[in-house]
Design a protein around this motif. Structure first.
Motif, short mmCIF file in Angstrom:
data_model
loop_
_atom_site.label_atom_id
_atom_site.label_comp_id
_atom_site.label_asym_id
_atom_site.label_seq_id
_atom_site.Cartn_x
_atom_site.Cartn_y
_atom_site.Cartn_z
N CYS A 86 0.82 -1.21 0.00
CA CYS A 86 0.00 0.00 0.00
C CYS A 86 0.85 1.26 0.00
O CYS A 86 0.49 2.26 -0.61
CB CYS A 86 -0.93 0.00 1.21
SG CYS A 86 -2.29 -1.17 1.10
N GLY A 89 1.89 1.68 -3.48
CA GLY A 89 0.81 1.73 -4.46
C GLY A 89 0.74 0.52 -5.36
O GLY A 89 0.22 0.61 -6.48
N TRP A 91 -1.14 -2.07 -6.30
CA TRP A 91 -2.49 -2.59 -6.13
C TRP A 91 -2.60 -4.06 -6.53
O TRP A 91 -3.42 -4.81 -5.98
CB TRP A 91 -3.49 -1.75 -6.92
CG TRP A 91 -3.36 -1.86 -8.41
CD1 TRP A 91 -2.65 -1.03 -9.23
CD2 TRP A 91 -3.96 -2.85 -9.24
NE1 TRP A 91 -2.76 -1.44 -10.54
CE2 TRP A 91 -3.55 -2.56 -10.58
CE3 TRP A 91 -4.77 -3.95 -9.02
CZ2 TRP A 91 -3.95 -3.33 -11.68
CZ3 TRP A 91 -5.17 -4.73 -10.10
CH2 TRP A 91 -4.77 -4.42 -11.41
N ALA A 119 -1.77 3.81 2.35
CA ALA A 119 -2.36 4.05 1.04
C ALA A 119 -2.85 5.49 0.91
O ALA A 119 -2.66 6.13 -0.14
CB ALA A 119 -3.51 3.08 0.81
N HIS A 124 -2.92 6.50 -3.03
CA HIS A 124 -3.20 5.31 -3.83
C HIS A 124 -4.66 4.91 -3.66
O HIS A 124 -5.00 4.07 -2.82
CB HIS A 124 -2.26 4.18 -3.44
CG HIS A 124 -0.82 4.57 -3.49
ND1 HIS A 124 -0.21 5.07 -4.62
CD2 HIS A 124 0.16 4.56 -2.52
CE1 HIS A 124 1.06 5.34 -4.37
NE2 HIS A 124 1.31 5.03 -3.11
N ARG A 126 -6.61 3.22 -5.61
CA ARG A 126 -6.92 1.83 -5.96
C ARG A 126 -6.68 0.90 -4.79
O ARG A 126 -7.44 -0.06 -4.59
CB ARG A 126 -6.07 1.39 -7.16
CG ARG A 126 -6.48 2.05 -8.47
CD ARG A 126 -5.59 1.60 -9.61
NE ARG A 126 -6.00 2.19 -10.89
CZ ARG A 126 -5.35 2.02 -12.03
NH1 ARG A 126 -4.26 1.26 -12.05
NH2 ARG A 126 -5.79 2.58 -13.13
N CYS A 127 -5.65 1.15 -4.02
CA CYS A 127 -5.40 0.33 -2.84
C CYS A 127 -6.48 0.54 -1.80
O CYS A 127 -6.91 -0.40 -1.14
CB CYS A 127 -4.02 0.66 -2.26
SG CYS A 127 -2.62 0.22 -3.34
N CYS A 196 -8.21 10.53 -3.04
CA CYS A 196 -8.32 9.75 -1.81
C CYS A 196 -9.24 10.42 -0.80
O CYS A 196 -10.02 9.75 -0.11
CB CYS A 196 -6.94 9.52 -1.20
SG CYS A 196 -5.85 8.48 -2.22
#
Length: 445
Positions: A86, A89, A91, A119, A124, A126-127, A196
Motif C-alpha cells: 500500500c 501503491g 495494487w 495508502a 493510492h 486503488r489500494c 483519496c
C-alpha cells in the motif's frame, strides 16, 4: 554453523531476487530449500515477501505464499507485506494478498498506522478501494443502497451482505486512528490527494475528526482534516471537504482556524475560500469514481472459486471476451455479460466510471456494452474439474474430493474435515449441517 551461514546466504539471495523481480532465481532457491519462503533477515529487518510486495512483483508474491510464507509477517517496524504494498501503491500485490485473506487491520509498531494510512498518505486510491471491499463486502453507502440498485444485484450477493457483514465495520476501519489521533483522511488531505479524500469521505470518513494535542506538527495539533488540507495547500481537497460539511470556524488546539494555517504556510489562494463566512462558491462533487461497488462481490467470488479456469473441452463461445484465454465463470448483474473471474477482478480494481454516465454510483463500465456493473454473480457449473481451485472444504462440498485444493488456504474449523489445511471462506460456508464454522480471516466482521 556452516549450515546456518549457508541458509542465511541463500535467504539473502532470495530477498535480493524478490526485490529485483528475478522470478527464475527466486523459484530455483525456493525449490532447493522450501523453508526459505519463510526466511526473515537478522532481527526481522525484512523478508522475501516484504521485498517482493514493496517492489510490486506479484508472481513472486504468489509463489512465496504458495510455499508457505506468512502473509501477515511483520518486519522490525511492525509492518506487514500489505503495508509495504500500500505504501508503494502496488495494487496488484494488494489484490493478491487480500485473496489469500491477509489481515488488513494490523497496525505498525512505530506510528500505529494501518495499511489504509499508508495508502492514503501515498495517494493510492486503488489500494484504498481494495481494502474497503475486503472489510465490508456489501453496500457501504446510503446513496447507493436504494431499491433500484439493490434489485439489480443477485440474490446470492444480497444474502451474503445481510448475513455475514457488520454495517459498522467499514466505518470503524476507515476512521481508525494512528498515534496522535491521525486518521487516513488527515493524511490524504495533508498530502493533497484529492481522489483519496473524495473516496474516504464517500466511505464514511469522519470529516470532523480531531487529532490529539500530541500530534507532530505544531500547526495541526488537535486539528480537523480541513486544517490538514490547509496545511497541505491543496485547493481541491479544501473544496471537497467544504462541500461535504467541513466547518471553517473550527479552531485547533493551538487556537488557529484553517485560514490561519493556510496563511502561515503561504497558501494565499486558499484564504478567500477558508475565511469564516466566506461568500466564495464551493463546487458540488458527485460520488467518487473509485467507489468499490462491484469489487465487493467479485473479491468474494475469487476467494471461493480461485482465479484460474480451465480451457479444456470448451468452444470459443465459452472463452472470456476480454482475455480470450480462460472460460467465463462470472456474469455481470444487469447486462448479463460473462467474463472470467480474473478479468472481472482486474476490471473492478482499475476502472472508474465517469460521473456523467447514467449508471449507479460506484459501478464500473462493462467492457462489452459500457453499462454500469454493480455486482457479479457466479455462473452455474455442472462439475468441478480435477485440479481446479475451489473454496469449499470437503464437508461443505459434500466430500467431493476428500481434500481441498485451493491455494488460498486457511485452517478449516469443521470437525468432519479430512484436511487440516482446507479452505473455509467465512462469507460462504457459514453453517453446514448444524455445525458453525468459525471465521479465520483474521479480521472481525
Amino acid at each position: 554453523m556452516g549450515n546456518l551461514l549457508g541458509c542465511s546466504a541463500a535467504g539473502e539471495r532470495l530477498v535480493t531476487a524478490a526485490k529485483d523481480g528475478d522470478v527464475i532465481e527466486a523459484q530455483k532457491l525456493v525449490e532447493m530449500n522450501p523453508g526459505l519462503a519463510r526466511y526473515s533477515t537478522f532481527a526481522g529487518l525484512s523478508s522475501p515477501l516484504h521485498a517482493a510486495a514493496a517492489s510490486g512483483h506479484t508472481e513472486i508474491v504468489m509463489m512465496l505464499l504458495e510455499k508457505g510464507a506468512d502473509l501477515n509477517l511483520r518486519n522490525i517496524c511492525g509492518q506487514t507485506p500489505l503495508m509495504e504494498a500500500c505504501c508503494s501503491g502496488r495494487w496488484e500485490v494488494v489484490q493478491t494478498l487480500l485473496l489469500y485473506r491477509c489481515n488488513v487491520s494490523k497496525a505498525e509498531f512505530l506510528n500505529g498506522r494501518t495499511a489504509l494510512h499508508f495508502a492514503a498518505a501515498g495517494g493510492h486510491a486503488r489500494c484504498i478501494r481494495l481494502l474497503a471491499a475486503d472489510v465490508y463486502p456489501g453496500f457501504p453507502l446510503s446513496a447507493i443502497t436504494n431499491s433500484s440498485v439493490v434489485e439489480q444485484v443477485g440474490d446470492q450477493h444480497k444474502s451474503l451482505s445481510a448475513k455475514h457483514c457488520d454495517p459498522l465495520a467499514l466505518t470503524r476501519f476507515i476512521n481508525k486512528a494512528a498515534n496522535g489521533g491521525i486518521a487516513a483522511l488527515h493524511l490524504a488531505a495533508l498530502n493533497g490527494h484529492s481522489n483519496c479524500v473524495h473516496l474516504l469521505l464517500d466511505l464514511h470518513a469522519n470529516i470532523s475528526a480531531m487529532t490529539l494535542s500530541c500530534a507532530s506538527s505544531t500547526m495541526t495539533i488537535g486539528s480537523t482534516p480541513l486544517h490538514y488540507a490547509a496545511c497541505g495547500g491543496n485547493l481541491k481537497c479544501c473544496q471537497i471537504l467544504l462541500s461535504r460539511g467541513a466547518d471553517r470556524s473550527t479552531i485547533n488546539s493551538n487556537g488557529w482556524l484553517p485560514v490561519d494555517v493556510a496563511r502561515s504556510r503561504g497558501s494565499h489562494r486558499l484564504i478567500p475560500l477558508l475565511t469564516p463566512h466566506s461568500s466564495q462558491s464551493v463546487p458540488a462533487f458527485p460520488p467518487s469514481n473509485y467507489l468499490p461497488l462491484p469489487l465487493m462481490s467479485i473479491l468474494q467470488i475469487a476467494r471461493v472459486n480461485g482465479l484460474n479456469s480451465s480451457t479444456s473441452s470448451c468452444d470459443e463461445s465459452d472463452l472470456c471476451a476480454v482475455c480470450l484465454e480462460r472460460t467465463c465463470t462470472v456474469a455481470a448483474a444487469g447486462c448479463g455479460h460473462e467474463l472470467c473471474t480474473k478479468c472481472a477482478l482486474c476490471l473492478c480494481s482499475t476502472s472508474s466510471i465517469n460521473s456523467e454516465m447514467s449508471a449507479p454510483p460506484g459501478s464500473v463500465p462493462c467492457p462489452l456494452c459500457r453499462a454500469g456493473i454493480v455486482s457479479f454473480v457466479s455462473l452455474p457449473t455442472n462439475e468441478i474439474e480435477a485440479g481446479q481451485d475451489i473454496g469449499l472444504c470437503s464437508k461443505c462440498h459434500g466430500l467431493i474430493h476428500g481434500r481441498c485444493q485451493n491455494s488460498f488456504a486457511t485452517a478449516c474449523g469443521s470437525e468432519l474435515c479430512m484436511n487440516p489445511f482446507e479452505v473455509v471462506p467465512p462469507a460462504v460456508c457459514g453453517e453446514v449441517d448444524g455445525y458453525i464454522i468459525p471465521n479465520h480471516s483474521g479480521f472481525d466482521v
